[in-house]
Design a protein around this motif. Structure first.
Motif, PDB file in Angstrom:
ATOM      1  N   GLU A  70       0.813  -1.155   0.001  1.00 26.45           N
ATOM      2  CA  GLU A  70      -0.042   0.108  -0.180  1.00 26.45           C
ATOM      3  C   GLU A  70       0.774   1.216  -0.026  1.00 26.45           C
ATOM      4  N   GLN A  71       1.767   1.279   0.899  1.00 27.12           N
ATOM      5  CA  GLN A  71       2.665   2.464   0.847  1.00 27.12           C
ATOM      6  C   GLN A  71       3.498   2.753  -0.379  1.00 27.12           C
ATOM      7  N   VAL A  72       3.999   1.485  -1.150  1.00 30.43           N
ATOM      8  CA  VAL A  72       4.586   1.641  -2.456  1.00 30.43           C
ATOM      9  C   VAL A  72       3.571   2.181  -3.628  1.00 30.43           C
ATOM     10  N   LYS A  73       2.522   1.780  -3.550  1.00 30.05           N
ATOM     11  CA  LYS A  73       1.450   2.206  -4.541  1.00 30.05           C
ATOM     12  C   LYS A  73       1.139   3.674  -4.230  1.00 30.05           C
ATOM     13  N   ALA A  74       1.122   4.117  -3.027  1.00 27.65           N
ATOM     14  CA  ALA A  74       0.914   5.488  -2.812  1.00 27.65           C
ATOM     15  C   ALA A  74       2.028   6.316  -3.140  1.00 27.65           C
ATOM     16  N   ALA A  75       3.245   5.914  -3.084  1.00 27.11           N
ATOM     17  CA  ALA A  75       4.423   6.616  -3.306  1.00 27.11           C
ATOM     18  C   ALA A  75       4.721   6.677  -4.776  1.00 27.11           C
ATOM     19  N   VAL A  76       4.298   5.720  -5.330  1.00 28.61           N
ATOM     20  CA  VAL A  76       4.717   5.472  -6.896  1.00 28.61           C
ATOM     21  C   VAL A  76       3.319   4.937  -7.585  1.00 28.61           C
ATOM     22  N   PRO A  77       2.565   5.770  -7.960  1.00 28.96           N
ATOM     23  CA  PRO A  77       1.216   5.215  -8.468  1.00 28.96           C
ATOM     24  C   PRO A  77       1.302   4.340  -9.784  1.00 28.96           C
ATOM     25  N   THR A  78       2.105   4.712 -10.593  1.00 24.50           N
ATOM     26  CA  THR A  78       2.712   4.026 -11.981  1.00 24.50           C
ATOM     27  C   THR A  78       3.300   2.622 -11.347  1.00 24.50           C
ATOM     28  N   GLY A  79       3.650   2.376 -10.451  1.00 25.94           N
ATOM     29  CA  GLY A  79       4.183   1.013 -10.152  1.00 25.94           C
ATOM     30  C   GLY A  79       5.884   1.049 -10.044  1.00 25.94           C
ATOM     31  N   VAL A  80       6.189  -0.063  -9.570  1.00 21.52           N
ATOM     32  CA  VAL A  80       7.765  -0.158  -9.479  1.00 21.52           C
ATOM     33  C   VAL A  80       7.971  -1.428 -10.107  1.00 21.52           C
ATOM     34  N   ARG A  81       8.793  -1.269 -10.966  1.00 21.36           N
ATOM     35  CA  ARG A  81       9.308  -2.879 -11.667  1.00 21.36           C
ATOM     36  C   ARG A  81      10.422  -3.485 -11.134  1.00 21.36           C
ATOM     37  N   PHE A  82      11.539  -2.740 -10.471  1.00 20.91           N
ATOM     38  CA  PHE A  82      12.627  -3.444  -9.870  1.00 20.91           C
ATOM     39  C   PHE A  82      12.841  -3.246  -8.442  1.00 20.91           C
ATOM     40  N   ALA A  83      13.240  -4.245  -7.756  1.00 20.44           N
ATOM     41  CA  ALA A  83      13.739  -4.503  -6.354  1.00 20.44           C
ATOM     42  C   ALA A  83      14.750  -5.171  -5.903  1.00 20.44           C
ATOM     43  N   ILE A  84      15.465  -4.921  -4.888  1.00 23.93           N
ATOM     44  CA  ILE A  84      16.495  -5.675  -4.268  1.00 23.93           C
ATOM     45  C   ILE A  84      16.194  -5.875  -2.888  1.00 23.93           C
ATOM     46  N   ASP A  85      16.441  -7.073  -2.474  1.00 27.20           N
ATOM     47  CA  ASP A  85      16.294  -7.356  -0.957  1.00 27.20           C
ATOM     48  C   ASP A  85      17.350  -8.189  -0.283  1.00 27.20           C
ATOM     49  N   PRO A  86      17.878  -7.687   0.863  1.00 24.32           N
ATOM     50  CA  PRO A  86      18.795  -8.527   1.371  1.00 24.32           C
ATOM     51  C   PRO A  86      18.388  -9.250   2.661  1.00 24.32           C
ATOM     52  N   VAL A  87      16.991  -8.938   2.993  1.00 25.22           N
ATOM     53  CA  VAL A  87      16.596  -9.496   4.298  1.00 25.22           C
ATOM     54  C   VAL A  87      15.809 -10.935   4.065  1.00 25.22           C
ATOM     55  N   GLY A  88      15.032 -11.003   3.184  1.00 20.51           N
ATOM     56  CA  GLY A  88      14.226 -12.296   3.266  1.00 20.51           C
ATOM     57  C   GLY A  88      13.037 -12.395   3.956  1.00 20.51           C
ATOM     58  N   GLY A  89      12.359 -13.375   4.292  1.00 18.89           N
ATOM     59  CA  GLY A  89      11.231 -13.388   5.149  1.00 18.89           C
ATOM     60  C   GLY A  89      10.095 -12.539   5.024  1.00 18.89           C
TER      61      GLY A  89
END
Length: 187
Positions: A70-89
């Motif tokens: 929900e936060q991502v959609k509010a920040a970038v209504p056009t959508g995000v295509r790329f992500a990186i994550d070092p956490v998992g879970g």
């Protein structure tokens, strides 16, 4: 390597990254400013928001402010295509669930011992891909010229202050226990 050689981020692209308050996250923010891709940064502590914005982060989200998709959609209504994550879970699961159509997530760490929980229907209907990335394995598949070029780029980015790390303290070897306790403390 992740933002260039693997994801091939272009100027204007959005990159969602978790654990953005860490040293690598800060490097990604500076790299985004240099190369023109925009960063959407997820942090755990409120004081990290101002620090990342001062570095040039385009947007910073606090994990505790609600569901990440929900936060991502509010920040970038056009959508995000790329992500990186070092956490998992849970964190990685929410990062993946935040991706838009054709999204791509690189998992490059496992700070959490918890597994991912992503409904296959989400991956299928949105054509989202999730990939593991390990620098050592990636480097073994590259040729000598590619690696030499990479070393030259890294050296220039270090010289220009894009790839730099700060540290809180130094300890003599005799105080290794104190150093480990400091490193294990929150923040």
């Amino acid at each position: 390597v992740m933002t260039g050689a693997v994801l091939d981020l272009q100027p204007g692209d959005w990159l969602l990254q978790s654990a953005a308050g860490g040293e690598l996250g800060k490097m990604i923010v500076r790299l985004g400013k240099l190369r023109g891709f925009r960063t959407l940064n997820v942090v755990r502590r409120r004081e990290q928001v101002a620090e990342l914005k001062a570095l040039g982060a385009d947007a910073v989200l606090l994990e505790s402010d609600g569901p990440l998709p929900e936060q991502v959609k509010a920040a970038v209504p056009t959508g995000v295509r790329f992500a990186i994550d070092p956490v998992g879970g849970k964190t990685a699961s929410e990062v993946i669930a935040s991706l838009g159509q054709g999204g791509r997530c690189l998992l490059y760490g496992s700070l959490s011992d918890d597994p991912l929980t992503v409904h296959p229907r989400f991956l299928l209907s949105n054509a989202v891909t999730v990939e593991g990335f390990w620098l050592g394995a990636w480097a073994k598949r590259q040729g000598v010229l590619t690696m030499l070029k990479l070393f030259k780029q890294v050296r220039a980015l270090m010289r220009d202050g894009v790839l730099q790390s700060t540290f809180a303290a130094t300890y003599p070897l005799e105080e290794v226990k104190k150093a480990v306790e400091h490193a294990a403390a929150p923040g």
